[in-house]
Design an enzyme around this catalytic site. Structure first.
Site, PDB file in Angstrom:
ATOM      1  CG  HIS A  82     -32.301 -24.014  16.538  1.00 50.40           C
ATOM      2  ND1 HIS A  82     -33.532 -24.233  15.968  1.00 50.40           N
ATOM      3  CD2 HIS A  82     -31.980 -25.171  17.177  1.00 50.40           C
ATOM      4  CE1 HIS A  82     -33.930 -25.458  16.257  1.00 50.40           C
ATOM      5  NE2 HIS A  82     -33.008 -26.050  16.988  1.00 50.40           N
ATOM      6  CG  ASP A 107     -34.876 -22.112  13.621  1.00 51.60           C
ATOM      7  OD1 ASP A 107     -33.679 -21.838  13.449  1.00 51.60           O
ATOM      8  OD2 ASP A 107     -35.275 -22.978  14.424  1.00 51.60           O
ATOM      9  N   GLY A 160     -32.154 -32.904  19.187  1.00 54.23           N
ATOM     10  CA  GLY A 160     -31.356 -33.497  18.119  1.00 54.23           C
ATOM     11  C   GLY A 160     -32.160 -33.725  16.853  1.00 54.23           C
ATOM     12  CG  ASN A 161     -35.936 -35.784  16.265  1.00 57.78           C
ATOM     13  OD1 ASN A 161     -36.009 -36.332  17.348  1.00 57.78           O
ATOM     14  ND2 ASN A 161     -35.983 -36.448  15.120  1.00 57.78           N
ATOM     15  CB  SER A 162     -33.511 -29.037  15.848  1.00 56.19           C
ATOM     16  OG  SER A 162     -34.241 -28.820  17.019  1.00 56.19           O
ATOM     17  N   GLY A 198     -45.224  -1.852   4.534  1.00 57.33           N
ATOM     18  CA  GLY A 198     -44.880  -0.586   5.175  1.00 57.33           C
ATOM     19  C   GLY A 198     -45.952  -0.036   6.085  1.00 57.33           C
ATOM     20  CB  VAL A 199     -49.066  -0.803   7.330  1.00 59.08           C
ATOM     21  CG1 VAL A 199     -49.399  -0.049   6.073  1.00 59.08           C
ATOM     22  CG2 VAL A 199     -49.241  -2.311   7.136  1.00 59.08           C
ATOM     23  CB  ILE A 218     -51.078  -4.459  11.449  1.00 55.44           C
ATOM     24  CG1 ILE A 218     -50.025  -5.554  11.691  1.00 55.44           C
ATOM     25  CG2 ILE A 218     -51.068  -3.983  10.014  1.00 55.44           C
ATOM     26  CD1 ILE A 218     -50.234  -6.801  10.848  1.00 55.44           C
TER      27      ILE A 218
END
Length: 504
Positions: free
Chosen positions: A127, A157, A230-232, A288-289, A291
């Site tokens: 992001h 992310d 800003g720490n992201s 492929g299930v 749940i």
């Protein structure tokens, strides 16, 4: 001595005396080994000095359609709370100039860290750089390098960038093992809060395995180390200077740190980074299930002692287990040797497994544990099947029963699924079972959100084809002393789900 000093001395004496009293009267557990110095924890100066050079600021710009009048000057978009915001507000407000091209540059700031100095590899959040036209990496000594995008993963992310390693002498840090972190362990966050540049904060691991509903593989480390806008994308370090998390989110009504921050654990992030570096994309395992959670009611209906695992609600047509290896109604309790405690554990464990790997899956089928072997497909290939298929590959075919009258059971009116009822409720041709034509208000079925037009395909993992079958199965469960009936319901398009209904 002044009154204030006397008061402070008195407080210290009271606290010291109280502490001595507690130690004298209460046994101190042998595992308690305080590591605090007299005035708090030991300094982290050496740790910070060793890693600061590898932590970078990420600056991006994006061209967007302008909304200002002719001649307007685009204003930089600084992080909320930046000390420079007032200056830019005053300088750019109502100022014109330059050629109006109907577009403006929007800038944003974030954090990142170098993990490979020889190759110039930088890790950050997706992001932070999403939709950016230009990405720059700013180092602590003031050097700025252009960055190219290697790959991104929106599900976790995570983004990987590359800079020219010849353009600057790089310092790198390495990933550590986040699984070894315990609640209460010290951690250090470094980043670019509010555009201020390299900032160090210290806290502890407040919790592990946090699910904040941001993606399918949520497994965050929670920390009280100050993390702000800003720490992201910045790193969360352990005491050895290893990255055990990527700071990515906070909970805050004000936008500033209130001591609740979240980091992507290195156990999850490092594998994603490796795939992005190698392929430029992720290649996750796929079972492929479809749940759903195993509730206490469902566990009781299936004869399980405790509610655990992931209940298979449907099998994706054309998927890895479309051959009947795993069936709707199975409960997966262990995958490739890893326990599945709750539903959300399964997608993450499967995704972390290599495509094409043959794994053992421990399931509970009709109350009996058994192990099946499956070969994983690729999630990215299977997503198209999952979105286009109806997942109704486990429907019991059976011979069509003769027409019978409707029946009332558990607050529902059920009837035969024939051409007339299919047309009335727009039910797909490949859906089979007994159609629900009405649901009584305030009934147990209504409480579970059951709607007219849904189709009962199984009761207690036994197929039903007529209203009489439904009545017989419910009667048999009551004779067995069961408190709940487990129903497999199909939607009008065939998508399956399990519901338990009280029978008292």
């Amino acid at each position: 001595m002044t009154s204030k000093l006397l008061l402070r001395a008195a407080r210290r004496t009271f606290i010291a005396g109280t502490a001595a009293l507690l130690v004298g009267t209460v046994a101190v557990p042998s595992f308690v080994t305080p590591t605090f110095a007299a005035d708090g924890p030991a300094s982290v100066a050496d740790l910070a000095q060793g890693v600061l050079g590898a932590v970078v600021n990420i600056s991006t710009s994006q061209t967007v359609k302008g909304t200002e009048g002719p001649g307007a000057v685009p204003m930089p978009q600084l992080p909320e709370g930046s000390p420079f915001q007032d200056f830019f507000d005053d300088f750019f407000k109502n100022r014109g100039g330059g050629k109006d091209n109907g577009a403006q540059k929007v800038q944003s700031l974030g954090s990142g860290f170098v993990i490979d100095a020889e190759q110039g590899i930088v890790v950050t959040n997706n992001h932070v750089i999403a939709d950016a036209d230009d990405i720059e990496v700013n180092f602590s000594d003031g050097v700025t390098l252009k960055a190219t995008l290697v790959g991104t993963d929106t599900k976790t992310d995570v983004a990987v960038l590359k800079v020219d390693p010849k353009g600057h002498k790089l310092t790198a840090v390495k990933f550590g093992d986040s699984t070894k972190m315990r609640v209460g362990d010290w951690v250090m966050a470094v980043g670019n809060p509010f555009g201020l540049g390299g900032t160090v904060t210290v806290g502890i691991v407040s919790a592990r395995n946090r699910d904040i509903n941001s993606g399918p593989y949520d497994d965050f480390i929670q920390t009280d180390a100050a993390i702000n806008r800003g720490n992201s994308g910045g790193p969360l370090f352990n005491s050895a200077g290893e990255v055990i998390g990527i700071n990515t989110a906070i909970i805050s009504p004000s936008g500033g740190s209130i001591g609740i921050g979240f980091s992507i654990p290195s156990q999850l992030a490092s594998g994603v980074v490796d795939q992005l570096r190698q392929f430029g994309e992720t290649r996750r395992g796929w079972l492929g299930v479809r749940i759903q959670p195993v509730t206490d009611d469902i566990a009781e209906s299936l004869g399980m002692a405790t509610a655990k695992g992931a209940l298979v609600a449907g099998v994706i047509k054309g998927g890895p287990v479309d051959n009947g290896t795993i069936q709707a109604g199975d409960v997966i309790i262990k995958f490739d040797g890893k326990d599945i405690h709750e539903m959300r554990d399964l997608p993450r464990v499967v995704a972390e497994s290599p495509v094409g790997k043959a794994v053992d899956v421990l399931i509970v089928r009709k109350g009996v544990e058994q192990t099946v072997k499956v070969t994983l497909g690729r999630l990215e290939d299977g997503e198209k099947l999952a979105s286009g298929g109806n997942g109704n590959t486990d429907q019991q075919k059976g011979d069509k029963a003769p027409a019978v009258s409707t029946a009332s059971v558990l607050g529902m009116t059920v009837g035969e699924l024939n051409d007339e009822t299919r047309k009335k409720f727009s039910i797909a041709a490949d859906v089979s079972g007994v159609v629900i034509t009405d649901v009584a208000k305030d009934s147990a079925a209504a409480e579970r959100g059951i709607q007219p037009g849904e189709v009962i395909t199984e009761i207690a993992q036994e197929s039903v084809a007529t209203p009489k079958d439904v009545m017989d199965r419910i009667g048999a469960l009551k004779e067995q002393g069961r408190k709940n009936a487990l129903l497999m319901l199909a939607s009008k398009t065939g998508e399956l789900r399990f519901v338990t209904i009280r029978m008292d």
